[in-house]
Design a protein around this motif. Structure first.
Motif, PDB file in Angstrom:
ATOM      1  N   ALA A 104      48.215  38.579  55.148  1.00 58.92           N
ATOM      2  CA  ALA A 104      47.621  39.896  54.894  1.00 58.92           C
ATOM      3  C   ALA A 104      47.773  40.310  53.436  1.00 58.92           C
ATOM      4  CB  ALA A 104      48.263  40.939  55.804  1.00 58.92           C
ATOM      5  N   ALA A 105      48.787  39.789  52.766  1.00 57.74           N
ATOM      6  CA  ALA A 105      49.059  40.208  51.387  1.00 57.74           C
ATOM      7  C   ALA A 105      47.880  39.949  50.455  1.00 57.74           C
ATOM      8  CB  ALA A 105      50.307  39.500  50.868  1.00 57.74           C
ATOM      9  N   ILE A 106      47.109  38.925  50.732  1.00 57.84           N
ATOM     10  CA  ILE A 106      45.990  38.607  49.834  1.00 57.84           C
ATOM     11  C   ILE A 106      44.884  39.652  49.942  1.00 57.84           C
ATOM     12  CG2 ILE A 106      44.549  37.173  51.333  1.00 57.84           C
ATOM     13  CD1 ILE A 106      44.375  35.183  48.932  1.00 57.84           C
ATOM     14  N   THR A 107      44.890  40.436  51.024  1.00 56.35           N
ATOM     15  CA  THR A 107      43.889  41.488  51.195  1.00 56.35           C
ATOM     16  C   THR A 107      44.410  42.850  50.758  1.00 56.35           C
ATOM     17  OG1 THR A 107      44.515  41.967  53.494  1.00 56.35           O
ATOM     18  CG2 THR A 107      42.881  40.234  53.140  1.00 56.35           C
ATOM     19  N   ALA A 108      45.562  42.905  50.125  1.00 52.29           N
ATOM     20  CA  ALA A 108      46.101  44.172  49.632  1.00 52.29           C
ATOM     21  C   ALA A 108      45.210  44.737  48.531  1.00 52.29           C
ATOM     22  CB  ALA A 108      47.520  43.966  49.102  1.00 52.29           C
ATOM     23  N   PRO A 109      45.160  46.055  48.379  1.00 51.59           N
ATOM     24  CA  PRO A 109      44.270  46.654  47.381  1.00 51.59           C
ATOM     25  C   PRO A 109      44.656  46.307  45.950  1.00 51.59           C
ATOM     26  CG  PRO A 109      45.731  48.313  48.314  1.00 51.59           C
ATOM     27  CD  PRO A 109      45.890  47.080  49.148  1.00 51.59           C
ATOM     28  N   TYR A 110      43.634  45.992  45.165  1.00 50.14           N
ATOM     29  CA  TYR A 110      43.741  45.759  43.724  1.00 50.14           C
ATOM     30  C   TYR A 110      44.652  44.589  43.348  1.00 50.14           C
ATOM     31  CZ  TYR A 110      41.182  50.099  43.423  1.00 50.14           C
ATOM     32  OH  TYR A 110      40.219  51.066  43.567  1.00 50.14           O
ATOM     33  N   VAL A 111      44.741  43.593  44.222  1.00 51.70           N
ATOM     34  CA  VAL A 111      45.326  42.320  43.785  1.00 51.70           C
ATOM     35  C   VAL A 111      44.417  41.725  42.708  1.00 51.70           C
ATOM     36  CG1 VAL A 111      45.850  39.948  44.484  1.00 51.70           C
ATOM     37  CG2 VAL A 111      46.578  41.860  45.911  1.00 51.70           C
ATOM     38  N   VAL A 112      43.114  41.810  42.951  1.00 51.12           N
ATOM     39  CA  VAL A 112      42.092  41.509  41.940  1.00 51.12           C
ATOM     40  C   VAL A 112      41.048  42.616  42.013  1.00 51.12           C
ATOM     41  CG1 VAL A 112      42.381  39.001  41.828  1.00 51.12           C
ATOM     42  CG2 VAL A 112      40.895  39.998  43.580  1.00 51.12           C
ATOM     43  N   ASP A 113      40.192  42.689  40.995  1.00 56.54           N
ATOM     44  CA  ASP A 113      39.232  43.795  40.946  1.00 56.54           C
ATOM     45  C   ASP A 113      37.788  43.353  40.744  1.00 56.54           C
ATOM     46  OD1 ASP A 113      39.310  43.002  38.318  1.00 56.54           O
ATOM     47  OD2 ASP A 113      40.172  44.868  37.546  1.00 56.54           O
ATOM     48  N   SER A 114      37.497  42.087  41.007  1.00 55.46           N
ATOM     49  CA  SER A 114      36.114  41.613  40.913  1.00 55.46           C
ATOM     50  C   SER A 114      35.952  40.357  41.756  1.00 55.46           C
ATOM     51  CB  SER A 114      35.732  41.315  39.463  1.00 55.46           C
ATOM     52  OG  SER A 114      36.360  40.127  39.007  1.00 55.46           O
ATOM     53  N   THR A 115      34.711  40.081  42.125  1.00 54.84           N
ATOM     54  CA  THR A 115      34.442  38.887  42.923  1.00 54.84           C
ATOM     55  C   THR A 115      34.687  37.621  42.113  1.00 54.84           C
ATOM     56  OG1 THR A 115      32.893  40.082  44.329  1.00 54.84           O
ATOM     57  CG2 THR A 115      32.676  37.694  44.277  1.00 54.84           C
ATOM     58  N   ASP A 116      34.405  37.656  40.821  1.00 54.54           N
ATOM     59  CA  ASP A 116      34.701  36.495  39.977  1.00 54.54           C
ATOM     60  C   ASP A 116      36.188  36.158  40.023  1.00 54.54           C
ATOM     61  OD1 ASP A 116      32.110  36.045  39.191  1.00 54.54           O
ATOM     62  OD2 ASP A 116      32.266  37.228  37.350  1.00 54.54           O
ATOM     63  N   LYS A 117      37.031  37.184  40.055  1.00 56.17           N
ATOM     64  CA  LYS A 117      38.480  36.950  40.119  1.00 56.17           C
ATOM     65  C   LYS A 117      38.911  36.485  41.508  1.00 56.17           C
ATOM     66  CE  LYS A 117      39.719  40.106  36.370  1.00 56.17           C
ATOM     67  NZ  LYS A 117      40.467  41.329  35.978  1.00 56.17           N
ATOM     68  N   ILE A 118      38.213  36.954  42.551  1.00 54.58           N
ATOM     69  CA  ILE A 118      38.491  36.441  43.899  1.00 54.58           C
ATOM     70  C   ILE A 118      38.306  34.926  43.911  1.00 54.58           C
ATOM     71  CG2 ILE A 118      37.704  36.363  46.296  1.00 54.58           C
ATOM     72  CD1 ILE A 118      36.740  39.245  45.978  1.00 54.58           C
ATOM     73  N   ALA A 119      37.210  34.474  43.305  1.00 55.18           N
ATOM     74  CA  ALA A 119      36.893  33.044  43.292  1.00 55.18           C
ATOM     75  C   ALA A 119      37.997  32.230  42.641  1.00 55.18           C
ATOM     76  CB  ALA A 119      35.565  32.821  42.568  1.00 55.18           C
ATOM     77  N   LYS A 120      38.648  32.805  41.644  1.00 61.15           N
ATOM     78  CA  LYS A 120      39.755  32.117  40.979  1.00 61.15           C
ATOM     79  C   LYS A 120      41.049  32.251  41.786  1.00 61.15           C
ATOM     80  CE  LYS A 120      37.751  33.016  36.417  1.00 61.15           C
ATOM     81  NZ  LYS A 120      37.889  33.798  35.157  1.00 61.15           N
ATOM     82  N   LEU A 121      41.264  33.425  42.349  1.00 59.39           N
ATOM     83  CA  LEU A 121      42.513  33.671  43.083  1.00 59.39           C
ATOM     84  C   LEU A 121      42.682  32.708  44.252  1.00 59.39           C
ATOM     85  CD1 LEU A 121      45.031  35.447  43.675  1.00 59.39           C
ATOM     86  CD2 LEU A 121      43.541  36.852  45.125  1.00 59.39           C
ATOM     87  N   VAL A 122      41.625  32.517  45.061  1.00 57.04           N
ATOM     88  CA  VAL A 122      41.785  31.710  46.281  1.00 57.04           C
ATOM     89  C   VAL A 122      41.951  30.226  45.981  1.00 57.04           C
ATOM     90  CG1 VAL A 122      40.600  33.355  47.773  1.00 57.04           C
ATOM     91  CG2 VAL A 122      39.282  31.557  46.638  1.00 57.04           C
ATOM     92  N   ARG A 123      41.751  29.836  44.710  1.00 61.73           N
ATOM     93  CA  ARG A 123      42.001  28.449  44.324  1.00 61.73           C
ATOM     94  C   ARG A 123      43.339  28.292  43.616  1.00 61.73           C
ATOM     95  NH1 ARG A 123      35.815  28.613  42.346  1.00 61.73           N
ATOM     96  NH2 ARG A 123      34.882  27.221  43.859  1.00 61.73           N
TER      97      ARG A 123
END
Length: 327
Positions: A104-123
């Motif tokens: 659940a921690a990865i869905t916490a608010p403002y871990v990242v703030d853009s979809t481009d950063k999501i793409a990097k975070l999950v890798r």
């Protein structure tokens, strides 16, 4: 010892029968369950996995994808994987996070703030390390992440900032990680089945919906919205899972191949979604609905309160926040 011609012929006669038996034992049909409907990017990726596995093994490994919850809810599919009755399932972090706080921690608010950063975070290795607890906690093996983009609030009334969410009846995903965030913002999370949300916004049963852009465009929630507030706070990933029982019985080479193909196709899904998001935003703007962007600073105090709740349950949240700042 002298072997008679009769014995040699008898032994030779068994070989054509034994060889096909060995080949049949190596062949396998995998079954994969997924909640999202046919045509969803996750489903498309799963179908590409099936096609590639079949091609790579000359048909020895095949996979059938059961779309749209044909095998039951995500909770039911998890149970089937735990027993070994289902080989694979692509399960959202909302379901897994309600059982495993570190997910659940990865869905916490403002871990990242853009979809481009999501793409990097999950890798990132930290995000991939979240899979480590899954065999113990859920009886499954995590293979790769897939994503949706950053979520927005589709409001049936005019709003312009995070402060305007206070008192709103919002349909949100009921996972605790989302619920805690929106309750701290002062909204009233309202459970409405997804197929009923459009009518509920029309008749005032709810004031708005929190969802990702792609889903909302496909369902045309802009037609019952007066404002779209881009939160850029949270997202909903999916994890490609394999049954631990099934995985344990697979040959190492098959495990490697399945992992490689699943990761390849979900990497493609991630890249395609990130590239498509600006087009989705443009489509919403062209629909003459005001698209506004929330200011993260307005939620700073709420995020601090949120972390007081979640850091004791999921200490990895601190590490994820550090990673997010570097992306």
């Amino acid at each position: 010892m002298k072997i008679s011609r009769r014995l040699l012929l008898a032994a030779g006669a068994t070989l054509p029968l034994a060889a096909p038996t060995i080949l049949r034992a190596q062949a396998r049909e995998l079954r994969l369950g997924i909640l999202t409907p046919t045509g969803h990017p996750w489903n498309n990726a799963a179908l590409r996995v099936a096609d590639e596995l079949k091609a790579e093994t000359s048909g020895r490994l095949t996979m059938t994808v059961f779309h749209a919850g044909q095998l039951g809810s995500e909770a039911a599919m998890l149970q089937q994987m735990q027993s070994g009755a289902l080989d694979m399932g692509w399960i959202m972090a909302a379901e897994l996070g309600s059982r495993v706080p570190s997910i659940a921690a990865i869905t916490a608010p403002y871990v990242v703030d853009s979809t481009d950063k999501i793409a990097k975070l999950v890798r990132h290795p930290v995000a991939l390390s979240l899979f480590d607890v899954l065999p113990r906690e859920t009886g499954t093996v995590g293979l790769a992440w897939g994503i949706t983009g950053m979520r927005a609030v589709f409001s049936a009334r005019e709003i312009s900032s995070i402060a305007d969410l206070k008192g709103m009846k919002l349909r949100i995903n009921p996972t605790p990680a989302y619920r805690d965030f929106y309750q701290l913002l002062g909204a009233a999370p309202t459970p409405i089945p997804t197929p009923q949300v459009f009518d509920a916004m029309t008749n005032g049963q709810v004031d708005g919906l929190e969802a990702d852009l792609e889903f909302s465009w496909n369902q045309r929630f802009d037609k019952v919205s007066k404002t779209i507030l881009m939160m850029n706070a949270i997202f909903m990933p999916v994890i490609a899972l394999a049954s631990g029982r099934v995985w344990q019985a697979l040959p190492a080479a098959d495990k490697d191949l399945i992992t490689k193909v699943v990761k390849k196709q979900l990497d493609r899904q991630i890249d395609e979604l990130a590239a498509n998001e600006p087009k989705l935003v443009a489509q919403f703007k062209a629909a003459s609905i005001p698209v506004k962007t929330a200011n993260p600073a307005d939620a700073a105090a709420v995020v601090a309160e949120y972390d007081k709740i979640w850091l004791p349950k999921a200490p990895v949240l601190a590490e994820l926040r550090k990673v997010g700042k570097t992306l």
